[in-house]
Design a protein around this motif. Structure first.
Motif, PDB file in Angstrom:
ATOM      1  N   ILE A  10       0.881  -1.173   0.000  1.00 56.14           N
ATOM      2  CA  ILE A  10       0.000   0.000   0.000  1.00 56.14           C
ATOM      3  C   ILE A  10       0.915   1.219   0.000  1.00 56.14           C
ATOM      4  O   ILE A  10       1.527   1.544   1.011  1.00 56.14           O
ATOM      5  CB  ILE A  10      -0.941  -0.016   1.220  1.00 56.14           C
ATOM      6  N   ASP A  11       1.022   1.870  -1.144  1.00 55.59           N
ATOM      7  CA  ASP A  11       2.024   2.909  -1.327  1.00 55.59           C
ATOM      8  C   ASP A  11       1.491   4.334  -1.201  1.00 55.59           C
ATOM      9  O   ASP A  11       2.268   5.261  -0.956  1.00 55.59           O
ATOM     10  CB  ASP A  11       2.681   2.772  -2.701  1.00 55.59           C
ATOM     11  N   THR A  12       0.190   4.542  -1.409  1.00 56.26           N
ATOM     12  CA  THR A  12      -0.339   5.909  -1.476  1.00 56.26           C
ATOM     13  C   THR A  12      -1.490   6.115  -0.500  1.00 56.26           C
ATOM     14  O   THR A  12      -2.108   5.159  -0.016  1.00 56.26           O
ATOM     15  CB  THR A  12      -0.835   6.244  -2.896  1.00 56.26           C
ATOM     16  N   THR A  13      -1.774   7.376  -0.260  1.00 54.01           N
ATOM     17  CA  THR A  13      -2.870   7.732   0.655  1.00 54.01           C
ATOM     18  C   THR A  13      -4.212   7.243   0.108  1.00 54.01           C
ATOM     19  O   THR A  13      -5.036   6.731   0.872  1.00 54.01           O
ATOM     20  CB  THR A  13      -2.925   9.247   0.856  1.00 54.01           C
ATOM     21  N   PHE A  14      -4.448   7.387  -1.188  1.00 54.98           N
ATOM     22  CA  PHE A  14      -5.733   6.960  -1.756  1.00 54.98           C
ATOM     23  C   PHE A  14      -5.879   5.440  -1.746  1.00 54.98           C
ATOM     24  O   PHE A  14      -6.993   4.928  -1.599  1.00 54.98           O
ATOM     25  CB  PHE A  14      -5.916   7.514  -3.166  1.00 54.98           C
ATOM     26  N   GLN A  15      -4.773   4.703  -1.885  1.00 56.28           N
ATOM     27  CA  GLN A  15      -4.842   3.252  -1.734  1.00 56.28           C
ATOM     28  C   GLN A  15      -5.289   2.892  -0.321  1.00 56.28           C
ATOM     29  O   GLN A  15      -6.126   2.007  -0.123  1.00 56.28           O
ATOM     30  CB  GLN A  15      -3.477   2.622  -2.017  1.00 56.28           C
ATOM     31  N   LEU A  16      -4.717   3.589   0.668  1.00 53.34           N
ATOM     32  CA  LEU A  16      -5.091   3.325   2.059  1.00 53.34           C
ATOM     33  C   LEU A  16      -6.541   3.707   2.318  1.00 53.34           C
ATOM     34  O   LEU A  16      -7.285   2.971   2.988  1.00 53.34           O
ATOM     35  CB  LEU A  16      -4.164   4.087   3.003  1.00 53.34           C
ATOM     36  N   VAL A  17      -6.974   4.850   1.790  1.00 54.06           N
ATOM     37  CA  VAL A  17      -8.374   5.271   1.937  1.00 54.06           C
ATOM     38  C   VAL A  17      -9.306   4.209   1.364  1.00 54.06           C
ATOM     39  O   VAL A  17     -10.339   3.865   1.960  1.00 54.06           O
ATOM     40  CB  VAL A  17      -8.617   6.628   1.247  1.00 54.06           C
ATOM     41  N   SER A  18      -8.948   3.653   0.218  1.00 48.55           N
ATOM     42  CA  SER A  18      -9.771   2.627  -0.425  1.00 48.55           C
ATOM     43  C   SER A  18      -9.913   1.394   0.466  1.00 48.55           C
ATOM     44  O   SER A  18     -11.006   0.837   0.614  1.00 48.55           O
ATOM     45  CB  SER A  18      -9.151   2.245  -1.769  1.00 48.55           C
ATOM     46  N   VAL A  19      -8.821   0.983   1.084  1.00 44.50           N
ATOM     47  CA  VAL A  19      -8.858  -0.179   1.988  1.00 44.50           C
ATOM     48  C   VAL A  19      -9.749   0.114   3.195  1.00 44.50           C
ATOM     49  O   VAL A  19     -10.560  -0.725   3.609  1.00 44.50           O
ATOM     50  CB  VAL A  19      -7.429  -0.551   2.448  1.00 44.50           C
ATOM     51  N   ILE A  20      -9.613   1.304   3.759  1.00 46.41           N
ATOM     52  CA  ILE A  20     -10.411   1.683   4.936  1.00 46.41           C
ATOM     53  C   ILE A  20     -11.894   1.703   4.590  1.00 46.41           C
ATOM     54  O   ILE A  20     -12.738   1.226   5.367  1.00 46.41           O
ATOM     55  CB  ILE A  20      -9.951   3.053   5.482  1.00 46.41           C
ATOM     56  N   LYS A  21     -12.223   2.229   3.433  1.00 43.01           N
ATOM     57  CA  LYS A  21     -13.635   2.275   3.004  1.00 43.01           C
ATOM     58  C   LYS A  21     -14.211   0.869   2.847  1.00 43.01           C
ATOM     59  O   LYS A  21     -15.384   0.633   3.161  1.00 43.01           O
ATOM     60  CB  LYS A  21     -13.762   3.048   1.698  1.00 43.01           C
ATOM     61  N   LYS A  22     -13.383  -0.059   2.381  1.00 46.66           N
ATOM     62  CA  LYS A  22     -13.855  -1.442   2.253  1.00 46.66           C
ATOM     63  C   LYS A  22     -14.093  -2.069   3.626  1.00 46.66           C
ATOM     64  O   LYS A  22     -14.980  -2.911   3.794  1.00 46.66           O
ATOM     65  CB  LYS A  22     -12.840  -2.280   1.463  1.00 46.66           C
ATOM     66  N   ALA A  23     -13.293  -1.651   4.602  1.00 46.00           N
ATOM     67  CA  ALA A  23     -13.371  -2.247   5.944  1.00 46.00           C
ATOM     68  C   ALA A  23     -14.568  -1.747   6.744  1.00 46.00           C
ATOM     69  O   ALA A  23     -15.117  -2.466   7.578  1.00 46.00           O
ATOM     70  CB  ALA A  23     -12.084  -1.972   6.713  1.00 46.00           C
ATOM     71  N   ILE A  24     -14.975  -0.511   6.512  1.00 41.93           N
ATOM     72  CA  ILE A  24     -16.070   0.083   7.285  1.00 41.93           C
ATOM     73  C   ILE A  24     -17.382  -0.108   6.527  1.00 41.93           C
ATOM     74  O   ILE A  24     -17.483   0.287   5.356  1.00 41.93           O
ATOM     75  CB  ILE A  24     -15.815   1.580   7.535  1.00 41.93           C
ATOM     76  N   PRO A  25     -18.388  -0.706   7.152  1.00 41.63           N
ATOM     77  CA  PRO A  25     -19.659  -0.947   6.464  1.00 41.63           C
ATOM     78  C   PRO A  25     -20.249   0.321   5.850  1.00 41.63           C
ATOM     79  O   PRO A  25     -20.134   1.412   6.426  1.00 41.63           O
ATOM     80  CB  PRO A  25     -20.553  -1.488   7.581  1.00 41.63           C
ATOM     81  N   LYS A  26     -20.859   0.154   4.686  1.00 40.44           N
ATOM     82  CA  LYS A  26     -21.350   1.292   3.906  1.00 40.44           C
ATOM     83  C   LYS A  26     -22.320   2.159   4.696  1.00 40.44           C
ATOM     84  O   LYS A  26     -22.272   3.391   4.650  1.00 40.44           O
ATOM     85  CB  LYS A  26     -22.009   0.788   2.627  1.00 40.44           C
ATOM     86  N   GLU A  27     -23.209   1.535   5.452  1.00 38.33           N
ATOM     87  CA  GLU A  27     -24.216   2.306   6.191  1.00 38.33           C
ATOM     88  C   GLU A  27     -23.586   3.199   7.263  1.00 38.33           C
ATOM     89  O   GLU A  27     -24.100   4.264   7.597  1.00 38.33           O
ATOM     90  CB  GLU A  27     -25.275   1.395   6.814  1.00 38.33           C
ATOM     91  N   VAL A  28     -22.434   2.768   7.798  1.00 32.85           N
ATOM     92  CA  VAL A  28     -21.727   3.546   8.821  1.00 32.85           C
ATOM     93  C   VAL A  28     -21.051   4.767   8.181  1.00 32.85           C
ATOM     94  O   VAL A  28     -20.904   5.807   8.817  1.00 32.85           O
ATOM     95  CB  VAL A  28     -20.679   2.670   9.538  1.00 32.85           C
ATOM     96  N   ASP A  45     -22.283   8.868   8.035  1.00 34.04           N
ATOM     97  CA  ASP A  45     -22.455   9.763   9.187  1.00 34.04           C
ATOM     98  C   ASP A  45     -21.852  11.154   8.983  1.00 34.04           C
ATOM     99  O   ASP A  45     -21.898  11.991   9.872  1.00 34.04           O
ATOM    100  CB  ASP A  45     -21.876   9.135  10.461  1.00 34.04           C
ATOM    101  N   GLY A  46     -21.277  11.411   7.819  1.00 33.06           N
ATOM    102  CA  GLY A  46     -20.775  12.750   7.523  1.00 33.06           C
ATOM    103  C   GLY A  46     -19.285  12.913   7.713  1.00 33.06           C
ATOM    104  O   GLY A  46     -18.676  13.807   7.139  1.00 33.06           O
ATOM    105  N   HIS A  47     -18.645  12.071   8.530  1.00 32.36           N
ATOM    106  CA  HIS A  47     -17.199  12.144   8.743  1.00 32.36           C
ATOM    107  C   HIS A  47     -16.488  11.297   7.702  1.00 32.36           C
ATOM    108  O   HIS A  47     -16.970  10.241   7.320  1.00 32.36           O
ATOM    109  CB  HIS A  47     -16.835  11.656  10.145  1.00 32.36           C
ATOM    110  N   HIS A  48     -15.333  11.754   7.268  1.00 26.74           N
ATOM    111  CA  HIS A  48     -14.559  10.957   6.317  1.00 26.74           C
ATOM    112  C   HIS A  48     -14.138   9.655   7.001  1.00 26.74           C
ATOM    113  O   HIS A  48     -13.595   9.686   8.116  1.00 26.74           O
ATOM    114  CB  HIS A  48     -13.330  11.727   5.845  1.00 26.74           C
ATOM    115  N   PRO A  49     -14.381   8.510   6.387  1.00 26.63           N
ATOM    116  CA  PRO A  49     -14.100   7.230   7.049  1.00 26.63           C
ATOM    117  C   PRO A  49     -12.633   7.003   7.392  1.00 26.63           C
ATOM    118  O   PRO A  49     -12.318   6.206   8.271  1.00 26.63           O
ATOM    119  CB  PRO A  49     -14.593   6.193   6.031  1.00 26.63           C
TER     120      PRO A  49
END
Length: 319
Positions: A176-194, A197-201
């Motif tokens: 995982i080399d970039t910030t957007f790669q990490l953001v993508s992984v985090i988004k996959k980990a946190i359920p969509k409905e959560v 809530d308005g905060h960046h995951p």
């Protein structure tokens, strides 16, 4: 280089430091020199020592403070090494110290630094770019348990376990080399409905990794008593924090220095020889006004706490 800087709680800091025109003051997190430029204007024969681990910040501060260069000393270091800095300058005591903690606006806005989850960049997050340890090392080398610990402890992220698991699974395929790669992984980990809530995951995880890379909380814990030790009686330590973890450390650090006895409660009399070292000036933290928050939204979570060094020889009967 873009280096916009809006000083948080500026008037409150200047009042809280109780500046003497012949005093010596330390800005331990110099940044864009917003606070320092106002402190130095109030000095006649006094000195300002500015410390920052970010060379970009030091260069910018040098420009901002150039007309006061006879009153200013700039040092590339971490404020945790204040003893090394002051001893090296032959300074025994100072009259005030300021810390403005956390990531600066410049560091967030400078895309290449990798602090922001809103800008694609290499995983970096080093406040001191001369350091060899970066966010890449944390994300790609820490064990799943270590990742879970820092994301939970430093980010207060309820999905820490899942995020750590997803990071480890993802990096098995490719680093995982970039910030957007990490953001993508985090988004996959946190359920969509959560994620509605308005905060960046990714906000809490990025905070946690940044704190780990720069050892921010450990440095703060170790530095508070050290800094108070360098204050003249009547000198003040002012610390601005931006999240609850930092504020709790400052609050507890001041409280420990305020204690005049640490003996077990069952002892009939005090035998510890502990003396109260500070008076706490701010029983409750000072927070920005609505007007300041409207002008500078990044100030909304700021809290300022101030302690004043006592003449400890006057405590416990002058012993």
């Amino acid at each position: 280089m873009n280096f916009e800087h809006v000083s948080v709680l500026l008037d409150e800091v200047l009042e809280g430091l109780n500046i003497k025109d012949n005093g010596i003051y330390v800005d331990g997190t110099l940044g864009g020199a917003g606070h320092s430029s106002e402190i130095v204007k109030r000095l006649t024969t006094g000195k300002l020592i500015g410390i920052d681990q970010d060379l970009n910040a030091l260069n910018k501060a040098g420009e901002v403070l150039k007309e006061y260069k006879d009153k200013v000393i700039l040092v590339h270091n971490n404020y945790e090494n204040i003893d090394e800095v002051l001893n090296g300058l032959g300074v025994e005591k100072v009259d005030g110290i300021l810390l403005d903690l956390g990531v600066s606006s410049h560091q967030l806005d400078e895309e290449s630094r990798g602090f922001s989850h809103n800008k694609d960049a290499s995983l970096d997050m080093r406040m001191d770019e001369t350091s060899s340890f970066s966010a890449w090392d944390v994300v790609n080398k820490y064990s799943e348990k270590e990742l879970e610990r820092i994301i939970w402890d430093y980010g207060e992220e309820r999905w820490a376990r899942r995020i750590a698991k997803f990071i480890v699974e993802d990096r098995k395929i490719d680093p995982i080399d970039t910030t957007f790669q990490l953001v993508s992984v985090i988004k996959k980990a946190i359920p969509k409905e959560v994620r509605k809530d308005g905060h960046h995951p990714a906000k809490k995880t990025f905070q946690a990794i940044r704190i780990e890379v720069n050892r921010e909380l450990d440095v703060l814990i170790e530095s508070i008593p050290k800094m108070v030790n360098f204050l003249n009686p009547g000198g003040r330590l002012a610390i601005i924090t931006f999240h609850s973890l930092e504020d709790r450390i400052v609050k507890e650090g001041f409280r420990e220095l305020y204690k005049d006895c640490i003996c077990p409660p069952h002892l009939p009399k005090c035998i510890c020889n502990k003396t109260r070292e500070v008076e706490i000036i701010t029983r409750k933290p000072i927070i920005p006004s609505k007007g300041e928050i409207d002008r500078n939204p990044r100030s909304r979570s700021a809290k300022l706490r101030i302690a004043e060094k006592l003449n400890v020889l006057n405590n416990k009967g002058g012993e």
